[in-house]
Design a protein around this motif. Structure first.
Motif, PDB file in Angstrom:
ATOM      1  N   ASP A  49     -11.429  14.172  32.403  1.00 10.17           N
ATOM      2  CA  ASP A  49     -10.293  14.789  31.713  1.00 10.17           C
ATOM      3  C   ASP A  49     -10.342  16.309  31.866  1.00 10.17           C
ATOM      4  O   ASP A  49      -9.301  16.948  31.986  1.00 10.17           O
ATOM      5  CB  ASP A  49     -10.277  14.402  30.234  1.00 10.17           C
ATOM      6  N   TRP A  84     -19.308  17.722  28.597  1.00  6.09           N
ATOM      7  CA  TRP A  84     -17.894  17.704  29.022  1.00  6.09           C
ATOM      8  C   TRP A  84     -16.992  17.119  27.941  1.00  6.09           C
ATOM      9  O   TRP A  84     -15.846  17.541  27.788  1.00  6.09           O
ATOM     10  CB  TRP A  84     -17.734  16.934  30.340  1.00  6.09           C
ATOM     11  N   TYR A  85     -17.519  16.148  27.187  1.00  6.75           N
ATOM     12  CA  TYR A  85     -16.758  15.622  26.033  1.00  6.75           C
ATOM     13  C   TYR A  85     -16.510  16.750  25.032  1.00  6.75           C
ATOM     14  O   TYR A  85     -15.395  16.911  24.526  1.00  6.75           O
ATOM     15  CB  TYR A  85     -17.534  14.491  25.346  1.00  6.75           C
ATOM     16  N   GLY A 104     -14.907  12.605  29.575  1.00  2.72           N
ATOM     17  CA  GLY A 104     -14.782  14.025  29.245  1.00  2.72           C
ATOM     18  C   GLY A 104     -14.726  14.884  30.500  1.00  2.72           C
ATOM     19  O   GLY A 104     -13.881  15.781  30.616  1.00  2.72           O
ATOM     20  N   ALA A 113     -13.833  19.010  26.325  1.00  3.63           N
ATOM     21  CA  ALA A 113     -12.496  18.409  26.479  1.00  3.63           C
ATOM     22  C   ALA A 113     -11.822  18.101  25.139  1.00  3.63           C
ATOM     23  O   ALA A 113     -10.600  18.238  25.017  1.00  3.63           O
ATOM     24  CB  ALA A 113     -12.601  17.131  27.321  1.00  3.63           C
ATOM     25  N   ILE A 114     -12.609  17.678  24.139  1.00  7.62           N
ATOM     26  CA  ILE A 114     -12.012  17.204  22.877  1.00  7.62           C
ATOM     27  C   ILE A 114     -11.076  18.239  22.218  1.00  7.62           C
ATOM     28  O   ILE A 114      -9.955  17.880  21.826  1.00  7.62           O
ATOM     29  CB  ILE A 114     -13.112  16.696  21.907  1.00  7.62           C
TER      30      ILE A 114
END
Lengths: 240, 111
Positions: free
Chosen positions: A112, A16-17, A109, A20-21
């Motif tokens: 967000d 998920w990070y 992540g 999302a990044i």
């Protein structure tokens, strides 16, 4: 919707990070560009950020029998676009994770992605569809706020269902949907009505900003100019 | 007709109704687990063990509520400040428009 610290396996946290990044990075660039080209937008950006900050702190009881919190992500998404909200949500989620032990750094992540990416993207989509079919600003912003809020919780339920598919993904997803999404419907409706009022306020006070952002049409800029008067009401002459 | 017209007053009443109804008629919505806690509770009940925990948690529920209230206050202060700026800017903008209109009218009449 805040997935608590440690409630996603580490590989899902990384996943998920990683998703999302790029959105957050794009959002930061968008904010920089916006502030450089239109510095007058900074207060509106602050209003949208503060709205999310307040909404995500309010634990509201739901008529369905549990409690949850609104997200407030629809308003800013309609004004500035979804990726800007993904960037705005990061400090809010970090604040809540560190100070309030609500959400988490490992799950940042994922949180967000649900609150700052999927919710806002669907909000913008709902706004555009509603406007395309001739809905007024009030109806369109109501739908955007409702869809943005509700899809945030649908995404959170999906994230947990994917991370913990016990006994099956479908069963876990349905259970999480009942926990998150069902509770959220009345809260989303309440948030949507509040968003309409805030939108109305901004449209009355600074319609020029919304025209610049292409949220409203230029011909609607002067819609409320004749309604409100700052001059004191004229005295009616007394009859002799 | 200002911001608090009939439509917006109706919306505000609906919001109050949606929040007040469960407080008055469905106490379990307040005393029971919130959805943010119910999801993890379901996972714990089915054998999940969190692999990391918070470095710090509020010592009791009163402090936790106070911190959430603090968050709402910070947000409210920012929102109120900038809405105040918008209010003043809107007033100046409308006055400028009125002045401009008056000048245009005078120009049309006299020139």
């Amino acid at each position: 919707m805040h997935i608590a610290e440690g409630f996603l396996p580490w590989y899902w946290c990384v996943f998920w990070y990683a998703i999302a990044i790029p959105f957050v990075y794009h959002g930061v660039l968008q904010i920089r560009k916006l502030r450089k080209e239109h510095p007058e937008m900074t207060p509106l950006l602050a209003v949208c950020g503060a709205f999310i900050f307040i909404m995500s702190s309010l634990h509201v009881p739901s008529v369905t029998g549990s409690s949850s919190h609104p997200t407030g992500n629809g308003l800013g998404a309609v004004f500035f676009g979804a990726t800007v909200i993904s960037a705005i949500c990061v400090p809010i989620l970090v604040f809540q994770a560190i100070i309030l032990a609500h959400g988490g750094i490992t799950t940042l992540g994922a949180n967000d992605f649900s609150m700052g990416i999927v919710g806002p993207f669907f909000a913008v989509f709902a706004w555009k569809i509603a406007r395309k079919f001739g809905a007024g600003y009030g109806v369109a912003i109501f739908l955007a706020a409702f869809v943005g809020d509700w899809m945030t919780y649908v995404t959170a339920a999906t994230e947990l269902g994917m991370a913990f598919p016990v006994p099956t993904f479908a069963a876990a997803w349905v259970k999480m949907m009942i926990i998150y999404s069902y509770t959220q419907i009345p809260i989303s409706i309440a948030e949507s009505f509040l968003t309409v009022i805030i939108f109305d306020y901004i449209m009355r006070s600074r319609p020029d900003l919304l025209v610049t952002l292409k949220v409203i049409k230029a011909e609607d800029e002067s819609k409320y100019d004749d309604e409100e008067s700052d001059e004191p009401p004229k005295k009616v002459p007394e009859a002799n | 007709m200002g911001l608090w017209n009939k439509r917006n007053i109706l919306f505000a009443l609906i919001i109050c109704g949606l929040v007040a109804y469960p407080l008055l008629f469905n106490p379990s919505s307040v005393s029971g687990l919130g959805s943010d806690d119910a999801g993890p509770a379901y996972m714990l009940a089915h054998g999940y063990h969190p692999w990391v925990t918070y470095l710090w948690t509020p010592p009791n529920s009163d402090i936790e509520s106070g911190l959430f209230a603090m968050q709402a206050c910070i947000g409210g202060a920012i929102l109120g400040y900038f809405c105040g700026i918008f209010h003043v800017q809107g007033r100046i903008r409308r006055q400028e428009i009125k002045k401009h209109k008056k000048v245009e009218e005078w120009t049309e009449e006299n020139i």
